[in-house]
Design an enzyme around this catalytic site. Structure first.
Site, PDB file in Angstrom:
ATOM      1  N   LYS A 115     -28.958  18.411 -18.027  1.00 15.01           N
ATOM      2  CA  LYS A 115     -28.221  18.282 -16.683  1.00 15.01           C
ATOM      3  C   LYS A 115     -29.175  18.513 -15.527  1.00 15.01           C
ATOM      4  O   LYS A 115     -29.691  19.629 -15.505  1.00 15.01           O
ATOM      5  CB  LYS A 115     -26.416  18.874 -16.452  1.00 15.01           C
ATOM      6  CG  LYS A 115     -25.673  18.180 -15.597  1.00 15.01           C
ATOM      7  CD  LYS A 115     -24.786  19.205 -15.391  1.00 15.01           C
ATOM      8  CE  LYS A 115     -23.629  18.636 -14.520  1.00 15.01           C
ATOM      9  NZ  LYS A 115     -21.984  19.612 -14.553  1.00 15.01           N
TER      10      LYS A 115
ATOM     11  N   SER B 198     -18.395  16.510 -14.030  1.00 13.24           N
ATOM     12  CA  SER B 198     -19.174  16.225 -13.858  1.00 13.24           C
ATOM     13  C   SER B 198     -20.479  15.691 -14.106  1.00 13.24           C
ATOM     14  O   SER B 198     -21.896  15.352 -13.760  1.00 13.24           O
ATOM     15  CB  SER B 198     -20.115  17.308 -12.457  1.00 13.24           C
ATOM     16  OG  SER B 198     -20.096  18.756 -13.538  1.00 13.24           O
TER      17      SER B 198
ATOM     18  N   SER C  42     -16.070  20.222 -16.529  1.00 15.86           N
ATOM     19  CA  SER C  42     -17.429  19.437 -16.088  1.00 15.86           C
ATOM     20  C   SER C  42     -17.795  18.850 -18.127  1.00 15.86           C
ATOM     21  O   SER C  42     -18.702  17.897 -17.803  1.00 15.86           O
ATOM     22  CB  SER C  42     -18.093  19.504 -15.453  1.00 15.86           C
ATOM     23  OG  SER C  42     -17.824  19.990 -14.329  1.00 15.86           O
TER      24      SER C  42
END
Length: 449
Positions: free
Chosen positions: A77, A155, A179
């Site tokens: 990420k 996210s 997330s």
């Protein structure tokens, strides 16, 4: 069907595949102009990945295998530090900020394990939404119903799509209010949110120090367990699947089952029926503390307070470059006083103790990860009202476990070919290995093992 870590390791061991072949396949999918690579990744490490893959193949030829992820393509990420690069966290507001001097601990652990890091994945700006919509880099589309164009969940949006589309075997994301679990549920994958202390946050751009955790998104629970062991440094033997017969599972009826759409409700009920038929003791329980959480967080909670503390200087310099739907939520923390924050700490301690007492006699909580199927991107992009309503609903159940400081899996529980639905299997702080064991058993039930 996506290949698991075990299947790919066997292919490498038997010489049916090489790491460089797997890496080239992943890079080709990332670079496919008809695919989601341009939206799923914010940076691609093609040459570095090829070098890591060649090194893995050479070591394997010499009889050396470093870990379960050695030689396999993995994505990270865009909020993990990589030495020499500015960590953008799905934003453009950090352009020109100093580059990281060191890798994040989680990145170093992946490299030491032999993972082939193919790139950084897109995300909701600064991880502040459960939807995965990003106005700066685009929004990678959910693998289900691409014709409509549905949200991937956030996210860790790019992390999930990188896995669902074969651009990586697994993606490492973060989870502050769901997330990792939300995009896993909406994209039909397994995702694990560990107890927050389990994986080092050193070198990770924070959202909320009290709630942040790091976990994997992968095809199966077993893949997640193997990745969790690597990024956490857990050298204990891998968990074995739990015995479903006699397992005590609690279904919280307070808040967690509200506003389910028909498909999620049907999938969840059918899952509970299968668990009961397999001998699990499934019991509905009231958890009134869940209903009290909105009041506890009424002033913005830890996320707004701690995000404001981190972002205030950057907002002063570059606030106009933020996604307006992100910066408006961060600014809520500006009005919280020190007394409000201390009250919140006290309230959380009491809340956690009360919930832990209520669920102490059970092996796990089971509830829908997300109460609705993935909505269309266009509907949420066009309306602030629709955006915030969907965001609140989608974050609701996962957030309960972050506030509990617990651990949780999302495991697919939908009928093949239908819209993805996640079953959340959750426990208190430190119950990580037990939750993984329960998740493996549920996964085996669905696989007919």
């Amino acid at each position: 069907m996506l290949s698991t870590l075990d299947e790919l390791n066997l292919a490498l061991q038997e010489g049916r595949k090489t790491s460089i072949e797997l890496t080239e396949e992943a890079l080709a999918r990332i670079g496919d102009p008809a695919g989601e690579g341009a939206r799923a990744f914010t940076r691609v490490y093609a040459e570095q990945a090829r070098a890591q893959a060649r090194a893995s193949d050479l070591l394997r030829e010499a009889g050396l295998r470093r870990s379960a992820v050695d030689g396999l393509p993995v994505s990270i990420k865009d909020l993990f530090d990589v030495r020499g690069e500015t960590t953008m966290a799905g934003s453009v507001a950090r352009e020109g900020e100093p580059p990281a001097e060191h890798n994040a601990v989680v990145v170093d652990r992946l490299i030491a394990a032999g993972a082939v890091i193919v790139g950084r994945t897109n995300m909701t700006e600064f991880a502040y939404s459960g939807l995965g919509i990003n106005p700066h880099y685009g929004t990678p589309l959910n693998p289900w119903d691409r014709a409509t164009g549905r949200i991937p969940g956030g996210s860790s949006s790019g992390a999930a799509v990188s896995v669902s589309d074969g651009m990586a075997v697994a993606g490492i994301g973060s989870d502050t209010g769901g997330s990792v679990r939300i995009p896993s549920a909406l994209c039909g994958l397994a995702g694990f949110k560990p107890s927050a202390w389990r994986v080092s946050m050193a070198g990770v751009l924070p959202l909320s120090a009290n709630l942040d955790s790091i976990g994997p998104i992968a095809p199966t629970v077993r893949c997640c367990a193997a990745l969790d062991a690597i990024i956490s440094g857990d050298n204990a033997p891998a968990p074995e699947p739990a015995q479903l017969r006699g397992l005590r599972l609690a279904v919280p009826t307070t808040l967690a089952l509200d506003a389910m759409d028909n498909h999620v409700a049907d999938s969840f009920r059918q899952t509970l029926a299968r668990l009961s038929a397999a001998g699990a003791l499934v019991e509905e329980i009231a958890v009134p503390e869940f209903a009290a959480l909105a009041g506890i967080n009424a002033k913005g909670g830890f996320t707004a307070a701690e995000a404001w503390a981190w972002h205030r200087d950057l907002i002063a310099r570059a606030g106009g470059r933020y996604d307006p739907r992100v910066v408006s939520r961060i600014l809520r923390g500006k009005d919280m006083s020190a007394a409000d924050y201390l009250d919140l700490l006290d309230a959380r301690e009491a809340w956690v103790a009360a919930v832990d007492r209520r669920i102490a006699g059970y092996d796990a909580l089971v509830l829908p990860t997300v109460p609705i199927v993935a909505p269309p991107v266009a509907d949420l992009a066009a309306s602030d009202e629709a955006y915030y309503a969907a965001n609140g609903l989608i974050l609701r159940n996962p957030t309960l476990i972050n506030f509990l400081d617990g651990c949780a899996l999302s495991v697919p529980c939908h009928a093949p070919g239908s819209a993805p639905v996640g079953l959340m299997i959750a426990g208190s702080n430190g119950a990580d290995r037990r939750i993984l064991a329960v998740g493996m058993a549920v996964e085996d039930l669905y696989a007919g093992r």
